[in-house]
Every structure is written in C-alpha cells, then in structure tokens.
Design a protein around this motif. Structure first.
Motif, PDB file in Angstrom:
ATOM      1  N   ARG A   1      50.894  36.328  36.957  1.00 41.42           N
ATOM      2  CA  ARG A   1      51.144  37.001  38.318  1.00 41.42           C
ATOM      3  C   ARG A   1      49.974  37.276  39.025  1.00 41.42           C
ATOM      4  NH1 ARG A   1      55.017  39.542  35.255  1.00 41.42           N
ATOM      5  NH2 ARG A   1      53.738  41.460  34.800  1.00 41.42           N
ATOM      6  N   LYS A   2      48.903  37.723  38.111  1.00 42.46           N
ATOM      7  CA  LYS A   2      47.730  38.381  38.887  1.00 42.46           C
ATOM      8  C   LYS A   2      47.019  37.174  39.714  1.00 42.46           C
ATOM      9  CE  LYS A   2      47.442  42.769  37.230  1.00 42.46           C
ATOM     10  NZ  LYS A   2      47.408  43.872  38.042  1.00 42.46           N
ATOM     11  N   PHE A   3      47.287  35.993  39.062  1.00 42.55           N
ATOM     12  CA  PHE A   3      46.353  34.861  39.553  1.00 42.55           C
ATOM     13  C   PHE A   3      47.474  33.928  40.581  1.00 42.55           C
ATOM     14  CE2 PHE A   3      43.439  36.434  36.561  1.00 42.55           C
ATOM     15  CZ  PHE A   3      42.265  36.262  37.170  1.00 42.55           C
ATOM     16  N   LEU A   4      48.664  34.687  40.767  1.00 43.85           N
ATOM     17  CA  LEU A   4      49.653  34.013  41.771  1.00 43.85           C
ATOM     18  C   LEU A   4      49.871  32.520  41.158  1.00 43.85           C
ATOM     19  CD1 LEU A   4      47.905  34.688  45.251  1.00 43.85           C
ATOM     20  CD2 LEU A   4      49.759  36.060  43.878  1.00 43.85           C
ATOM     21  N   VAL A   5      49.955  32.267  39.906  1.00 44.05           N
ATOM     22  CA  VAL A   5      50.082  31.080  39.218  1.00 44.05           C
ATOM     23  C   VAL A   5      51.588  30.919  39.173  1.00 44.05           C
ATOM     24  CG1 VAL A   5      49.787  29.622  37.266  1.00 44.05           C
ATOM     25  CG2 VAL A   5      48.024  30.823  37.867  1.00 44.05           C
ATOM     26  N   VAL A   6      52.312  29.955  39.578  1.00 39.90           N
ATOM     27  CA  VAL A   6      53.872  29.593  39.756  1.00 39.90           C
ATOM     28  C   VAL A   6      54.231  28.812  38.641  1.00 39.90           C
ATOM     29  CG1 VAL A   6      53.840  30.220  42.228  1.00 39.90           C
ATOM     30  CG2 VAL A   6      53.460  27.929  41.420  1.00 39.90           C
ATOM     31  N   ASP A   7      53.481  28.361  37.705  1.00 39.36           N
ATOM     32  CA  ASP A   7      53.859  27.631  36.524  1.00 39.36           C
ATOM     33  C   ASP A   7      54.840  28.376  35.973  1.00 39.36           C
ATOM     34  OD1 ASP A   7      52.452  24.969  37.268  1.00 39.36           O
ATOM     35  OD2 ASP A   7      50.308  26.023  36.786  1.00 39.36           O
ATOM     36  N   ASP A   8      55.541  27.586  34.919  1.00 41.45           N
ATOM     37  CA  ASP A   8      56.426  28.266  34.057  1.00 41.45           C
ATOM     38  C   ASP A   8      55.732  29.037  32.846  1.00 41.45           C
ATOM     39  OD1 ASP A   8      58.196  28.811  31.848  1.00 41.45           O
ATOM     40  OD2 ASP A   8      59.846  27.770  33.161  1.00 41.45           O
ATOM     41  N   PRO A   9      55.832  30.095  32.553  1.00 37.22           N
ATOM     42  CA  PRO A   9      54.905  30.738  31.424  1.00 37.22           C
ATOM     43  C   PRO A   9      55.277  30.394  30.347  1.00 37.22           C
ATOM     44  CG  PRO A   9      56.078  32.443  32.783  1.00 37.22           C
ATOM     45  CD  PRO A   9      56.690  31.279  33.130  1.00 37.22           C
ATOM     46  N   ARG A  10      56.130  29.310  29.902  1.00 36.69           N
ATOM     47  CA  ARG A  10      56.337  28.849  28.711  1.00 36.69           C
ATOM     48  C   ARG A  10      55.340  27.656  28.611  1.00 36.69           C
ATOM     49  NH1 ARG A  10      62.675  27.442  28.981  1.00 36.69           N
ATOM     50  NH2 ARG A  10      62.189  27.031  31.304  1.00 36.69           N
ATOM     51  N   LYS A  11      54.753  27.189  29.435  1.00 35.50           N
ATOM     52  CA  LYS A  11      53.832  26.364  29.467  1.00 35.50           C
ATOM     53  C   LYS A  11      52.546  26.868  28.766  1.00 35.50           C
ATOM     54  CE  LYS A  11      55.143  23.482  33.568  1.00 35.50           C
ATOM     55  NZ  LYS A  11      54.540  22.881  34.829  1.00 35.50           N
ATOM     56  N   PHE A  12      52.325  27.998  28.616  1.00 30.16           N
ATOM     57  CA  PHE A  12      51.130  28.666  28.079  1.00 30.16           C
ATOM     58  C   PHE A  12      51.404  29.569  26.660  1.00 30.16           C
ATOM     59  CE2 PHE A  12      51.081  28.583  32.695  1.00 30.16           C
ATOM     60  CZ  PHE A  12      49.940  27.887  32.716  1.00 30.16           C
ATOM     61  N   ALA A  13      50.409  29.681  26.102  1.00 31.18           N
ATOM     62  CA  ALA A  13      50.556  30.527  24.687  1.00 31.18           C
ATOM     63  C   ALA A  13      49.555  31.354  24.539  1.00 31.18           C
ATOM     64  CB  ALA A  13      50.808  29.410  23.489  1.00 31.18           C
ATOM     65  N   LEU A  14      49.532  32.294  23.866  1.00 36.88           N
ATOM     66  CA  LEU A  14      48.392  32.987  23.534  1.00 36.88           C
ATOM     67  C   LEU A  14      48.236  33.043  21.966  1.00 36.88           C
ATOM     68  CD1 LEU A  14      46.684  35.364  24.492  1.00 36.88           C
ATOM     69  CD2 LEU A  14      48.189  36.983  23.737  1.00 36.88           C
TER      70      LEU A  14
END
Length: 272
Positions: A163-176
C-alpha cells in the motif's frame, strides 16, 4: 513516533540503495513485456539448495517479566535509537528491517507516478479503481525500517508495504522470509501469514546475522494461478508458446547438425 494502531502498523522507511527503477507500461509491446516476465521466472523458480536451506527457529512463549527483561537486553545491545518499548497492555513496539529482494517488476497504477520515499511515508492518496497498470522494478536490495507492534503479523507487513508504494499486485505473490547465517551457511525460512516478525526479532536479538527479514516473490513449487490477472495469464500463455517453439527449433537444429556430420563421415569413409 506515536504508538501504532493495532490494525494499521506505522512505518519508518529508508532506502539503502541508489539503483534506479525501470519502467514499462502494461500495454507495451510483447518484446518489452518479455523483459519482465518469462516462463522460467514468473511461473516457477526452483530454490537454490546450496544457499537457502530451511531451518526451524525456537520461539518460546515468554511471560510478562521475561518479555520485559528481553526488551532491556535488546535495547542495551543496539547502537541506534531503534529501541523496543513495552506497552501497558503487555504488547510492545519496535523496529524491524526488511530487505527487498524482488527479481520481477511490481505493478502500480499507470495514472500515478511511482511514489517517492516521502510519498510512501505519507501513504496512498485518494483514488478510484485502476484499470491500467505500469510495471517497474523496485531498487535492488532496498531496505526498509518498519515500526510495528508485537502482534503485527507477517501478512500485515507485506500488505502495508504494498500500500505504501501503491503496488496493486496481489499480496499473495509476495512472502516474508527470515534469514540467518550459521557456520558459513545461509538459512532461509518463509514466515506463515500469522507469525509476528517483531516477536521473532526480540527472541533472536538485534544481530542481523542471527536473524534478518527479506521480502521476496512467493515462489513455492506450485503456482497459485488465482493470484494473477487475466492479462498476465494471457501473457504467460504467449510466452509458453514462444518458448516451446524456440525449444523445438533448437532441437531440430541440433539433430539436423548431427545428421549432417554423420552423413559427412559416411561419405569420407573408404568403401570396402
């Protein structure tokens, strides 16, 4: 900084990389799109077993007194003002550092410029639904210091960063992931959605070798196709077809070359 709300973590962000980002419209030519998506990198990436080894950390439950003692020990070991603070309700706040290691571009609204660091700190502005997207690369090895609560979950950290960087990709594409260096080996483990990064930071202490956090693409062995948009899925099909055609061409060329050499050798052999 004021106390963070339980549902919305507050963030302090700093860049540690001066690398520039590359931009490309989602409607650019297919050849340009292939700079950002290939079937090998977008569909499935095999983990490098020689460097990223899975490991399980011990995460004991701490009593209130033990938590307070851990926080005192943690604060005495750091050489900055990124302290942890114990709250009256038993929770605590502090900072975690997340390193971005994204090999693929992220998508932002094409009607908006990619946010600067100052804009990212202010958060996303008002806007309507976005149809067009622009893809760009985040700076490699960028580092963010995030101010979070002890009960902030890994999934919330990922969503807030996007959200901070206006990224509209699905969060499920990323992992911590959490990363550790032990005996000359690098160990990596993907956090589950409900794990609490600040709690892990407290248990491990401030050493970055003992524990650090990395944001990466969520590349498990199985592809979650539901996380992709229709244009992306169509693009993957085009890329797969082109790669298949290229592999067939290379195979035919290889066998044709071998056949030619064998025929030349046959003609060179003396009869008898």
């Amino acid at each position: 900084m004021g106390e963070a709300d339980a549902g919305t973590p507050s963030f302090e962000m700093t860049w540690s990389s001066t690398a520039s980002s590359g931009y490309c419209s989602q409607e650019d030519s297919d050849s340009e799109l292939e700079q950002y998506f290939t079937a090998r990198t977008s569909l499935a990436r095999r983990p490098r077993r020689d460097q990223d080894e899975p490991v399980e950390w011990e995460t004991p439950d701490l009593s209130q007194a033990e938590t307070e003692q851990k926080i005192k020990e943690y604060n005495s070991q750091i050489n900055s003002n990124l302290f942890m603070s114990l709250n009256k309700d038993g929770s605590y706040t502090g900072f975690i550092k997340v390193q971005l290691k994204l090999v693929r571009p992220v998508s932002v609204p094409s009607s908006k410029k990619p946010p600067s660091l100052q804009a990212a700190q202010r958060g996303p502005g008002r806007g309507t639904a976005v149809r067009r997207r622009t893809s760009f690369y985040l700076p490699k090895d960028a580092v963010k210091h995030l101010h979070v609560l002890s009960r902030t979950r890994a999934r919330e950290v990922i969503e807030a960063l996007l959200r901070k960087f206006l990224v509209v990709d699905d969060p499920r594409k990323f992992a911590l992931f959490e990363r550790a260096e032990r005996h000359g080996q690098v160990y990596l483990r993907k956090l589950s959605d409900d794990e609490q990064p600040l709690r892990l930071r407290l248990l491990a202490g401030p050493s970055e070798k003992a524990l650090s956090f990395v944001l990466k693409e969520n590349d498990s062995g199985e592809v979650n196709w539901d996380a992709f948009s229709m244009p992306e899925l169509h693009n993957f099909l085009r890329i797969l077809q082109r790669e298949e055609e290229e592999h067939l061409r290379q195979i035919l060329q290889k066998y044709s070359y071998c056949r030619q050499k064998i025929q030349e050798a046959l003609h060179a052999c003396p009869l008898g």
